[in-house]
Design a protein around this motif. Structure first.
Motif, PDB file in Angstrom:
ATOM      1  N   UNK A 180      57.412  88.559  45.425  1.00  0.00           N
ATOM      2  CA  UNK A 180      58.445  87.882  44.648  1.00  0.00           C
ATOM      3  C   UNK A 180      59.779  88.553  44.922  1.00  0.00           C
ATOM      4  N   UNK A 181      60.836  87.752  44.930  1.00  0.00           N
ATOM      5  CA  UNK A 181      62.177  88.305  45.097  1.00  0.00           C
ATOM      6  C   UNK A 181      62.529  89.167  43.895  1.00  0.00           C
ATOM      7  N   UNK A 189      59.757  83.146  53.355  1.00  0.00           N
ATOM      8  CA  UNK A 189      60.058  82.065  52.403  1.00  0.00           C
ATOM      9  C   UNK A 189      58.820  81.278  51.985  1.00  0.00           C
ATOM     10  N   UNK A 190      57.947  80.994  52.951  1.00  0.00           N
ATOM     11  CA  UNK A 190      56.732  80.251  52.610  1.00  0.00           C
ATOM     12  C   UNK A 190      55.797  81.086  51.739  1.00  0.00           C
ATOM     13  N   UNK A 198      48.775  89.700  35.440  1.00  0.00           N
ATOM     14  CA  UNK A 198      48.162  89.049  36.611  1.00  0.00           C
ATOM     15  C   UNK A 198      49.078  89.161  37.825  1.00  0.00           C
ATOM     16  N   UNK A 199      50.366  88.944  37.616  1.00  0.00           N
ATOM     17  CA  UNK A 199      51.340  89.020  38.704  1.00  0.00           C
ATOM     18  C   UNK A 199      51.404  90.439  39.271  1.00  0.00           C
ATOM     19  N   UNK A 200      51.432  91.438  38.397  1.00  0.00           N
ATOM     20  CA  UNK A 200      51.499  92.830  38.840  1.00  0.00           C
ATOM     21  C   UNK A 200      50.243  93.235  39.600  1.00  0.00           C
ATOM     22  N   UNK A 234      53.641  82.038  46.047  1.00  0.00           N
ATOM     23  CA  UNK A 234      53.417  82.878  44.869  1.00  0.00           C
ATOM     24  C   UNK A 234      54.294  82.468  43.688  1.00  0.00           C
ATOM     25  N   UNK A 235      55.395  81.771  43.932  1.00  0.00           N
ATOM     26  CA  UNK A 235      56.127  81.173  42.826  1.00  0.00           C
ATOM     27  C   UNK A 235      55.304  80.055  42.195  1.00  0.00           C
ATOM     28  N   UNK A 236      54.567  79.311  43.026  1.00  0.00           N
ATOM     29  CA  UNK A 236      53.653  78.299  42.490  1.00  0.00           C
ATOM     30  C   UNK A 236      52.555  78.949  41.654  1.00  0.00           C
ATOM     31  N   UNK A 237      52.058  80.091  42.136  1.00  0.00           N
ATOM     32  CA  UNK A 237      51.019  80.797  41.384  1.00  0.00           C
ATOM     33  C   UNK A 237      51.557  81.272  40.037  1.00  0.00           C
TER      34      UNK A 237
END
Length: 651
Positions: A240-241, A169-170, A202-204, A175-178
């Motif tokens: 990421x979920x 979770x942390x 960038x995410x990929x 990475x959700x913040x990113x």
């Protein structure tokens, strides 16, 4: 600059020898270029009582870094990946493709912070390049998106551990913040939010980095000397979920192409780029005459011409082999007997974007002529490159002629040309030479206009799938749509159809409703309705037509009048009396004549107001069959013509 740099590094070497108490083996690679520049500035101040100008300081920094990189790459035993600067031009040990379109791009690992991320990226990219998993272009993009963008985020958040967080979770919260940062204005220097496609890239790339490092955690820890990399686990393969993973998006930009007028305008001013800088060239185009100073880059002019003639990408032309042609007709073909539009050679280009395609196309005599001109220019102006591997060579920093013309210098030349000629397109917007990919769109669109099948176009353009080639067919659809909307639709009684042209176009759907296309217009009857009027479309309220069918209506009017006269004569001969006006057949034909008269009057009035304009797709429309000299074809055509006249008679 070299003398200045030499005095500074000599002084630093003397100081090191003095402090060491004896002579030691020293190398240029042992001195940090920043310290050498600082020593040179101090030496300049000691001699002149002032510091050098900003320009001289910048030149000195360039010399110092260049000397350091060259010696460090060629004269040290360290592996190529151990250095903080990866430069294909300096270090031949770096894995690469035979023809790398972005060989001038440099990966600067020293710019990546924090240190743990820099070493991780060093291991990741060195392995993927060695194993041929990434090309140099891909590695450069990954180094930017992971090393620079994610590195900036890690520095700002104070992240000091490669595992980021201990729990899933942390980890996902971080990475959700990113992801939120990527989609905010602070992600770019311009202050505008990054596009969705760029943010997803960038995410990929970050996910690919952590997946690779997790799969090779122990090897990464040993390579980097940081045992914390071994703490990565399966959680790092799903940062990421699934619900937060957006669908892959591709660019939806419509393929753009040049009109014939715009191409003519660009070609007319292209000699400015090829003319020497000490000469002026007079351009006469569209009734105007301009005298412009040359820019002295004939190579760039020929590259642009080849792009326009072949539809190849800029990198594929810049990296052409010095002898890229295979003549089809052989050397014994008489000179001057080639059709300029005929294919006379096979051109081999450098395909670096799509794998498993044949990198050859057929070339016309115009293409052959341009390539021969470039070969002659190389022999005269760059003899050191005349026997080199490339047809177009880099003008600077290429003393042996081994490096091809880079896209960056090619684009700079086109940018200078655009500023010098200041052209505008058909809509009044700036017309620039740097949009070279529009030449590819233009070539593809013209091939489709000439009737080239999509699978042949796919082979010519080097596409892996026909879907990519179909983008140009969509361009043709939009062109036909614009042409259609220029026409006013009128009904069977001559009144204008009270439907918006755009709605009318959607109603027709000619490609899916071919049964609604008529020889003299269009049927607007809804698809769920059936027509009980046979061929008598003129009295039908669901019939529409425009000026492109005017000649057809006039011919039908003449045939209908002739048919009435014939039937009236037959009636009089059979019954001994004139056909009455109340005759059912005659009343129907008179209504058709009245409808045709109303249509012709209204369409002629529209043409008088707007000028004669043909509708989309009607340029090749004929109103009668043509009899040929071939007996079989002539008989078939005569029979078709007879059947058509019989149909008109029955009508």
């Amino acid at each position: 600059m070299l003398t200045w740099w030499g005095r500074a590094i000599t002084a630093m070497a003397d100081q090191r020898v003095t402090f060491a108490g004896g002579v030691t083996n020293l190398s240029v690679a042992d001195f940090n270029p920043k310290l050498v520049v600082r020593e040179a500035l101090h030496e300049f101040w000691s001699r002149n009582g002032r510091y050098p100008s900003t320009g001289n300081t910048r030149n000195l920094e360039s010399v110092a870094h260049s000397m350091f990189e060259h010696v460090n790459a060629r004269c040290t035993d360290a592996p190529w990946w151990a250095r903080d600067t990866w430069n294909l031009r300096l270090d031949p040990r770096i894995p690469r493709r035979p023809n790398e379109p972005h060989a001038d791009r440099i990966i600067h690992l020293a710019r990546i912070e924090p240190n743990w991320l820099r070493e991780g990226v060093r291991y990741w990219l060195s392995q993927t390049l060695t194993l041929d998993m990434y090309t140099w272009t891909t590695a450069y993009a990954r180094a930017t998106n992971v090393g620079i963008r994610f590195g900036a985020f890690a520095e700002a958040r104070g992240i000091t551990h490669p595992a980021i967080a201990e729990t899933l979770p942390a980890l996902r919260a971080t990475f959700m913040d990113y992801l939120a940062v990527l989609r905010s204005p602070q992600s770019t220097r311009s202050g505008r939010a990054m596009t969705t496609i760029a943010a997803n890239a960038c995410k990929t790339h970050v996910q690919a980095f952590y997946t690779f490092m997790s799969d090779n955690a122990d090897a990464a820890a040993a390579f980097t000397g940081d045992p914390r990399w071994a703490e990565l686990n399966v959680n790092h393969t799903r940062l990421w979920a699934p619900g937060h993973t957006p669908k892959r998006q591709t660019s939806r930009h419509e393929a753009r192409y040049y009109t014939d007028t715009e191409i003519g305008r660009l070609l007319a001013h292209l000699p400015v780029l090829a003319t020497p800088t000490h000469e002026f060239v007079t351009i006469e185009h569209e009734g105007t005459t301009r005298a412009l100073q040359g820019l002295g880059d004939p190579q760039a002019a020929r590259i642009w011409q080849l792009q326009a003639l072949t539809g190849r990408r800029a990198s594929e032309i810049c990296m052409l082999d010095r002898q890229p042609l295979t003549m089809i007709f052989g050397d014994d073909q008489p000179a001057g007997e080639h059709d300029p539009d005929a294919y006379v050679a096979r051109l081999q280009y450098q395909q670096t974007k799509v794998d498993d395609v044949d990198p050859t196309i057929l070339a016309t005599q115009d293409v052959v002529t341009i390539i021969e001109e470039q070969q002659a220019w190389l022999a005269e102006h760059r003899p050191e490159a005349a026997e080199g591997p490339y047809l177009f060579v880099q003008l600077r920093g290429n003393t042996r002629g081994l490096n091809p013309r880079s896209y960056r210098s090619y684009a700079d030349a086109l940018r200078r040309l655009s500023r010098a000629v200041t052209l505008t397109d058909d809509s009044g917007k700036p017309l620039v030479y740097t949009e070279t990919h529009r030449l590819r769109h233009t070539r593809a669109t013209r091939l489709l206009n000439d009737g080239v099948p999509v699978h042949v176009l796919q082979r010519y353009l080097g596409h892996r799938s026909p879907e990519m080639s179909m983008r140009y067919a969509q361009t043709l659809d939009s062109t036909a749509r614009e042409a259609f909307l220029k026409h006013k639709q009128v009904g069977a009684d001559g009144r204008e159809i009270n439907i918006a042209p755009l709605d009318l176009l959607e109603l027709q759907q000619l490609d899916r409703r071919a049964d609604r296309a008529l020889p003299n217009g269009l049927c607007l009857l809804p698809p769920t309705k059936t027509c009980d009027k046979g061929n008598a479309c003129l009295p039908c309220g669901s019939f529409a037509t425009d000026a492109s069918y005017l000649n057809e209506h006039k011919m039908q009017r003449e045939r209908s009048a002739a048919l009435i006269r014939v039937r009236q004569k037959q009636f009089e001969e059979r019954h001994g009396t004139r056909m009455p006006d109340t005759n059912t057949w005659l009343q129907g034909r008179l209504r058709e004549l009245a409808s045709l008269d109303a249509i012709i009057v209204r369409l002629e009035a529209n043409e008088a107001e707007q000028g004669s304009v043909k509708g989309a797709g009607t340029a090749g429309k004929t109103t009668a069959l043509t009899l040929t000299d071939d007996p079989i074809t002539r008989d078939a055509a005569r029979q078709a013509l007879t059947d058509r006249l019989n149909t008109d008679t029955r009508r």
